[in-house]
Design an enzyme around this catalytic site. Structure first.
Site, PDB file in Angstrom:
ATOM      1  N   HIS A  97       0.843  -1.198   0.000  1.00 34.10           N
ATOM      2  CA  HIS A  97       0.000   0.000   0.000  1.00 34.10           C
ATOM      3  C   HIS A  97       0.875   1.245   0.000  1.00 34.10           C
ATOM      4  CE1 HIS A  97      -2.675   2.935   2.420  1.00 34.10           C
ATOM      5  NE2 HIS A  97      -3.072   2.973   1.160  1.00 34.10           N
ATOM      6  N   HIS A 140      -1.298   1.570   7.984  1.00 34.36           N
ATOM      7  CA  HIS A 140      -2.734   1.743   7.757  1.00 34.36           C
ATOM      8  C   HIS A 140      -3.499   0.450   8.009  1.00 34.36           C
ATOM      9  CE1 HIS A 140      -0.435   4.648   5.287  1.00 34.36           C
ATOM     10  NE2 HIS A 140      -1.241   5.496   5.898  1.00 34.36           N
TER      11      HIS A 140
END
Lengths: 174, 819
Positions: free
Chosen positions: A103, A122
């Site tokens: 990501h 995250h």
């Protein structure tokens, strides 16, 4: 009269090749500015076969830090103790993964309890027993897994990756 | 094995690539992106001078690098008929997302129409009509003529109430100012259509009616307020999964304490600490887990209410706060009215609330304290956020009123670190002529269709088959009624237009329904329709919308729409043109004249005719100015254009003047009255499991594009239903097994996902999914304003089969991040 289309096609190709050669000859003679030479490249990245360790060095469910395909690409080898898809070695239970979150590139932690790699950035998490499937997260790809080969001596080699690594637009830097 | 692309390199964006502004067209957050494109026979290089990043790409890039993009951000699309490479990547300079891309938005490129790379080949490219027993392509003029002939005949014979409409009314891919205006001018301007509904509910009504009636528009704060609040109160919202980058980029800094500098700088003279957060939700979500990871468990309070009892809880907190005197007396006196009335009517003791909600009394008091106990004599700043848990929950009108009551009492509207705001689904982008003729309560359109009302149905970007309540019955009747028309159409030659129109009209008179579907993809309801008109989506047209803090931006057209597809606003205009022509030919010049004013050639024409000419502050806004404002845009309403910039409004009601005639916000009476929607109490008594429902992180909306995403369909071949492992064991269900969920409304299927944090008897099923529609088991009961109550659904569960082959590779581990 029914004609064989294959023969017709072959003939057409021969014809075109002939004129092409002739045209090339003419072009040379007329000294038209030289053509740039096309660079020759392969369709896929050529991965190195790197020795990452030996089967004897792996302990059950204890990740070993490695890197592949170069020192800037951290990863892990894990012996899972049960056969999984994509697993290598005599028991089909050895897997290797990038530990850089696809990501945003944060380094991930291994949770031995449920055998997942977890990203503190995250909260994405990947299942090392399921080919690096993202259990939950914000990455738009599952986790890059190593293609592993184990030789007769038990040496473990990585020989490829199945997804793009974070932070590089070519898995093998050049 | 998990899905892998086996992509090991990507084309590099060259230094001279074209760069356009794009805003994610999925959720309300509206993350800023840029679309980079360049000719298909060119590419950049790794040397700094050879790429757009001016960076040495032969080196590994650091985390959060601007100089990297995932394979999902790349595609080959057409621009003016030519193939080009495209990269759509998040913008670091956008204040909304600061370069973050979610698993949904960061796949925009991959989910674009590409002939070269065979992505989204499902997209509609031509108008299609029912002919010779299937849907086949035709010309725009042919399809529009058929639509106009049938529609004009029916509205003239039966009146405009016989034309039913389902239409998007949002922003991003769910509308946009151009397209809501185009459809609005057709149905509310040229006609006065009353039987109209919106994409996710069976009527034309506000999802947040009470807050508007109280004078408090629902998007009243700015995203920065989540960084400034002392306490965030998240009610029925799962923001990490449904407003991802709002949560990550604005809530998390507060929970981590990294927004402390901002608090001290902007709000001097009061004590500050890192933020606390209260969740009101029957389910433990990944959002709660992430909050605990950031703020520590001691700063996170989860009030796991019994499903549907939020109103009682909120009234108890309100009562306690008032009794303690933790209210903003000056604000209440200057800017509100009916406070005393609401205090009296809504009085609820902590003990009664604890009993009803199942939340321990001490936790209710703790919540009230976190929300309103003064901090060293200063007012505590609390931001109230709510979404579908409340909007699709029990007693919508009163429950939202109770949230706004609490926010008003504590002086948390129009102030820094405050707000009483819905979190939102789609972006917004509403610009339409007045809709007063629709009435209140608005017509329950789906119910009327089931009852056999209506002759023609125009559908714009809606798929009732996946996203309505009482869906099984709706589909049964809808298929029957549209089949009557299909059979009639099969009885005459397609080319004989008068005979065809007569056959259709006769079939309508015999109980049939003629259905026209405007969409970008073939939908499930589209299978029942007789005409499909292909629409363009965001990026295939210039499109303007605003996000959850009213931030308006333009997405520039960065690629061609597929085939002959057109922006919805232009489809509406062409329908109007044909209606005018047909009505004139019928000899009704007066009616025909109502369809004048649709001579738009481009979406910009529709924008200038609609938003620019009609909306508050619209006169300051043009395409050229929006393009110059880039991904940060401005916050609506615009108040000026100065020094080359549109001047916006950071917070609404900052002056203490609200949206009522006298400018005073109104406290509302909102007493608890149990499960309010018809049939819910009975269903709860009769069936064993709560079938709570909602969204999944990976999926956008009803998966209308994700059905062609290998990444998503690999993870969720079937909708999951989260179940407590003991509940699963009791009915001999294992992970991945297919189960049937059934009750008095209908039945559907799902895949069992063991979830130890799920309370026994309480499940959670993915909503609106094509391979198992949760709406099948939601009964027809709505609130008094025809707002559906999807969340309070009860059903039984039984095993259908062991996990099918397509499920066996899945991970069924906890979705909660573990350090």
């Amino acid at each position: 009269m029914k004609r064989c289309p294959n023969l017709v096609d072959t003939g057409r190709r021969q014809f075109l090749r002939g004129t092409g050669l002739a045209a090339a000859g003419l072009a040379t003679a007329a000294a038209i500015p030289h053509e740039a030479k096309a660079a020759s490249t392969l369709a896929r990245v050529s991965y190195p076969a790197n020795r990452l360790g030996n089967v004897s060095e792996l302990k059950l469910n204890e990740p070993v830090d490695v890197s592949y395909p170069d020192a800037d690409a951290p990863g892990v080898l894990i012996k899972l103790g049960q056969r999984v898809e994509g697993g290598a070695g005599p028991d089909g239970d050895i897997v290797g993964f990038s530990t850089v979150c696809p990501h945003k590139g944060f380094p991930m932690n291994y949770n031995a309890g449920d055998r997942t790699l977890n990203c503190p950035g995250h909260y994405s998490r990947f299942d090392v027993e399921k080919g690096g499937q993202q259990v939950w997260g914000q990455a738009t790809q599952n986790l890059p897994q190593y293609v592993l080969r184990v030789d007769a001596k038990g040496d473990i080699y990585a020989e490829g990756l199945d997804e793009l690594l974070y932070g590089r637009l070519n898995n093998v830097l050049a | 094995m998990a899905f892998k692309r086996n992509i090991d390199r990507l084309p590099i964006i060259p230094a001279d690539a074209k760069k356009q502004t794009a805003v994610c067209h999925y959720c309300i957050v509206g993350c800023g992106y840029h679309a980079y494109s360049w000719p298909v026979n060119k590419q950049g290089g790794t040397a700094p001078g050879e790429n757009i990043f001016n960076t040495d790409l032969s080196k590994q890039q650091a985390p959060e690098s601007d100089a990297w993009y995932a394979p999902s951000m790349y595609n080959i699309v057409k621009q003016d008929g030519q193939d080009v490479h495209i990269v759509i990547k998040p913008d670091k300079a956008c204040e909304v997302n600061s370069g973050l891309g979610s698993i949904r938005g960061a796949r925009m490129a991959e989910l674009s129409f590409s002939q070269a790379r065979q992505t989204q080949q499902q997209r509609l490219t031509d108008p299609m009509v029912w002919r010779y027993g299937s849907m086949v392509p035709t010309s725009w003029d042919d399809a529009l003529d058929l639509v106009a002939q049938v529609t004009a005949t029916i509205v003239k014979a039966k009146g405009e109430d016989a034309l039913f409409v389902s239409a998007f009314d949002h922003g991003g891919a769910g509308g946009g100012y151009e397209n809501t205006w185009g459809t609005g001018k057709l149905y509310f301007g040229a006609m006065k259509i009353k039987n109209i509904r919106i994409h996710n509910r069976p009527a034309y009504n506000s999802e947040v009616h009470s807050t508007r009636d109280m004078g408090v528009g629902e998007l009243n704060n700015c995203y920065e307020d989540a960084e400034l609040a002392d306490t965030i109160v998240a009610i029925g919202c799962n923001s990490l999964e449904t407003q991802t980058n709002y949560y990550l980029n604005h809530w998390v800094p507060n929970l981590r304490g990294t927004s402390l500098d901002k608090k001290q700088a902007q709000l001097p003279g009061e004590p500050h600490a890192k933020g606390r957060i209260i969740f009101i939700d029957p389910r433990r979500t990944v959002t709660i887990n992430a909050a605990e990871a950031e703020a520590g468990k001691e700063n996170v309070l989860h009030l796991a209410v019994n499903s549907g009892t939020d109103l009682a809880l909120l009234n108890a907190i309100f009562t306690y706060v008032v009794e303690k005197g933790w209210v903003d007396k000056d604000f209440i006196a200057a800017s509100t009215k009916d406070f005393d009335k609401a205090v009296k009517a809504n009085k609820t003791s902590i003990e009664d609330a604890a009993k009803l909600t199942g939340v321990p009394a001490e936790d209710i008091i703790k919540a009230a304290t976190w929300i309103a106990a003064p901090k060293e004599g200063k007012r505590r700043r609390a931001m109230f956020a709510y979404e579908k848990g409340i909007i699709w929950g029990n007693d919508n009108y009163r429950t939202i009123a109770s949230i706004v009551n609490l926010a008003l009492a504590t002086g948390n509207v129009g102030r820094e670190g405050g707000g009483a705001v819905r979190m939102g689904g789609h972006q917004e982008g509403y610009s339409r002529p007045a809709d007063g003729h629709v009435g209140k309560p608005a017509a329950y359109v789906d119910k009327l269709l089931i009852e056999g009302k209506g002759g023609v149905h125009h559908i714009w970007g809606c798929d009732h088959y996946k996203t309505t309540l009482n869906a099984m019955e709706f589909k049964r009747v809808y298929k029957k009624r549209t089949d009557i028309v299909k059979d009639a159409m099969n009885s005459v030659p397609y080319g004989d237009r008068p005979a065809m129109v007569k056959a259709i009209v006769d079939a309508i008179n015999a109980g049939g329904l003629f259905a026209v579907d405007m969409d970008i993809v073939p939908t499930q309801i589209g299978q029942a329709c007789h005409v499909w008109l292909p629409a363009a989506t965001s990026g295939e047209m210039n499109l303007t919308s605003m996000n959850g803090e009213r931030r308006m931006r333009i997405t520039e057209r960065y690629m061609d729409p597929p085939g002959q597809s057109m922006p919805d606003c232009l489809i509406a205009a062409r329908i109007a043109n044909h209606m005018e022509r047909v009505l004139r030919a019928m000899g009704d010049a007066k009616y025909a004249d109502q369809f004048k004013g649709f001579d738009w050639k481009t979406e910009e024409d529709a924008f200038m005719d609609g938003y620019h000419a009609n909306e508050k502050g619209g006169k300051f806004v043009t395409y050229e100015r929006l393009k110059a404002m880039g991904t940060n845009g401005f916050q609506e309403p615009a108040t000026d254009f100065k020094d080359g910039k549109i001047i916006g409004t950071k917070r609404l009601f900052a002056d203490g003047k609200f949206g009522t005639k006298d400018g005073k916000a109104i406290f509302f009476e909102a007493q608890w009255r149990g499960l309010q929607a018809p049939g819910k109490d009975e269903q709860k008594r009769k069936f064993k499991y709560l079938i709570n429902n909602g969204r999944a992180n990976q999926v956008w909306q009803s998966a209308y594009l994700d059905v062609e995403s290998d990444l998503v369909m690999d993870r969720w071949p079937y909708p999951f239903i989260e179940m407590n492992p003991e509940d699963m064991a009791a009915i001999s269900v294992k992970q991945g097994d297919l189960v049937e969920v059934w009750n008095d409304a209908g039945s559907t299927q799902a895949m069992a996902y063991p979830t130890p944090t799920a309370r026994k008897g309480e499940t959670f099923m993915l909503f609106g999914y094509p391979t198992g529609v949760e709406g099948n088991v939601v009964n027809a009961g709505t609130n008094e304003l025809v707002i559906p109550n999807y969340k309070q659904t009860w059903g039984n569960i039984r095993k259908i089969s062991d996990a099918p082959a397509g499920v066996k590779h899945l991970s069924f581990k906890s979705q909660e991040y573990k350090a």
